[in-house]
Each structure stands twice: as structure tokens, then as C-alpha cells.
Motif scaffolding. Structure first.
Motif, PDB file in Angstrom:
ATOM      1  N   LEU A  38       0.882  -1.244   0.056  1.00 52.81           N
ATOM      2  CA  LEU A  38      -0.020  -0.090   0.087  1.00 52.81           C
ATOM      3  C   LEU A  38       0.759   1.393   0.088  1.00 52.81           C
ATOM      4  O   LEU A  38       1.802   1.392   0.643  1.00 52.81           O
ATOM      5  N   TYR A  40       0.601   5.551   0.611  1.00 52.51           N
ATOM      6  CA  TYR A  40      -0.194   6.530   1.252  1.00 52.51           C
ATOM      7  C   TYR A  40       0.277   7.733   1.394  1.00 52.51           C
ATOM      8  O   TYR A  40       1.660   7.893   0.937  1.00 52.51           O
ATOM      9  N   PHE A  58      -5.350   7.641   2.484  1.00 51.59           N
ATOM     10  CA  PHE A  58      -5.267   6.904   1.116  1.00 51.59           C
ATOM     11  C   PHE A  58      -6.381   7.887   0.335  1.00 51.59           C
ATOM     12  O   PHE A  58      -7.532   7.570   0.517  1.00 51.59           O
ATOM     13  N   ARG A  61      -8.953   6.051  -2.221  1.00 52.33           N
ATOM     14  CA  ARG A  61     -10.001   5.419  -1.492  1.00 52.33           C
ATOM     15  C   ARG A  61     -10.756   6.009  -0.277  1.00 52.33           C
ATOM     16  O   ARG A  61     -11.631   5.562   0.099  1.00 52.33           O
ATOM     17  N   TRP A 134      -9.349  -0.847   3.125  1.00 53.47           N
ATOM     18  CA  TRP A 134      -8.767  -0.673   1.637  1.00 53.47           C
ATOM     19  C   TRP A 134      -9.307  -1.375   0.579  1.00 53.47           C
ATOM     20  O   TRP A 134      -9.421  -1.041  -0.365  1.00 53.47           O
TER      21      TRP A 134
END
Length: 136
Positions: A38, A40, A58, A61, A134
Motif C-alpha cells: 500500500l 499512502y 489513502f 479510497r 482498503w
């Protein structure tokens, strides 16, 4: 020392040295998230017009993550009411809790998922909860 919010110079130095970003609990969770692939943003405003900085966001999202310190955010398990200078700290910590609730509500109203964790929570469990949100 003059009129200070601190009860003494040692307390003042300790409080001034507290970090507002890149704390050990944050770094542990971020390492796990990064290792999971991930990406971020850190210590950023999710919504420009809301004066609030999330520890991890994020953007695509619309997930904002906060890892709250037990003292500063009055953890029900580990939060301790200061014995010295309680006239300052009581309202200060209550104000922090109130601000947290207002910011959470404001972000939710703007379509964000807000995730709040305590600094004492297991970093693996926190990261798994974030990964789950997520993926949804």
C-alpha cells in the motif's frame, strides 16, 4: 519561566519534545502497510478546507487513519488525568476529545472513512483493519 502551561521546566521540556508525526506506533503500522504494497500520504489534510491532519491517508479510497496517543486523546484504558496543573490539562484534554469527534464527523460528511486507533493497539491488528477497509 514566567506563566507557562507546564507545572515545571522539566514537564515543559518533556511535552515540547513530543512528536506530532512519525511516532513509533505510526511507524510500526506504516511499515506493515508499505510491506503489504500500500502507498499512502502521511500527516496530510484529507480535505483542504477542514483544518485536520490525518496520520495516514489513502486519497483515492478516501480513508483517513488516526493513531491517537493515550495521553493526548484520553484513552479509556491508559489515559491518565494529570495531577499537576489540572486546571489547564482537564479542559485541554477534553478539548482534544471534542475536536477529534468534530473532525471525524466533518470527514465522514465529506465522504471519508475515518479509522481511529490507540497507540497501544497491536500494529499488526491495526494494519489488518486498515488493509481490510482498503480492500472493500
Amino acid at each position: 519561566m514566567g506563566s507557562s502551561w507546564a507545572s515545571n521546566e522539566r514537564s515543559r521540556r518533556t511535552m515540547v519534545a513530543n512528536r506530532h508525526r512519525d511516532t513509533q506506533p505510526e511507524l510500526r503500522v506504516r511499515r506493515i502497510l508499505h510491506a503489504a504494497g500500500l502507498r499512502y500520504r502521511v500527516d496530510t489534510r484529507p480535505v483542504a478546507e477542514i483544518r485536520c491532519r490525518a496520520d495516514v491517508i489513502f486519497s483515492r479510497r478516501r480513508i483517513a487513519v488516526f493513531i491517537d496517543g493515550c495521553f493526548w486523546h484520553s484513552c479509556p484504558v491508559h489515559g491518565v488525568a494529570p495531577k499537576s496543573n489540572s486546571g489547564y490539562w482537564g479542559p485541554k484534554l477534553a478539548g482534544n476529545r471534542s475536536r477529534d469527534a468534530r473532525m471525524t464527523n466533518a470527514l465522514v460528511m465529506h465522504g471519508w472513512t475515518v479509522m481511529r486507533f490507540w497507540e497501544h493497539e497491536d500494529p499488526e491488528a491495526v494494519a489488518q483493519a486498515i488493509l481490510s477497509a482498503w480492500r472493500d
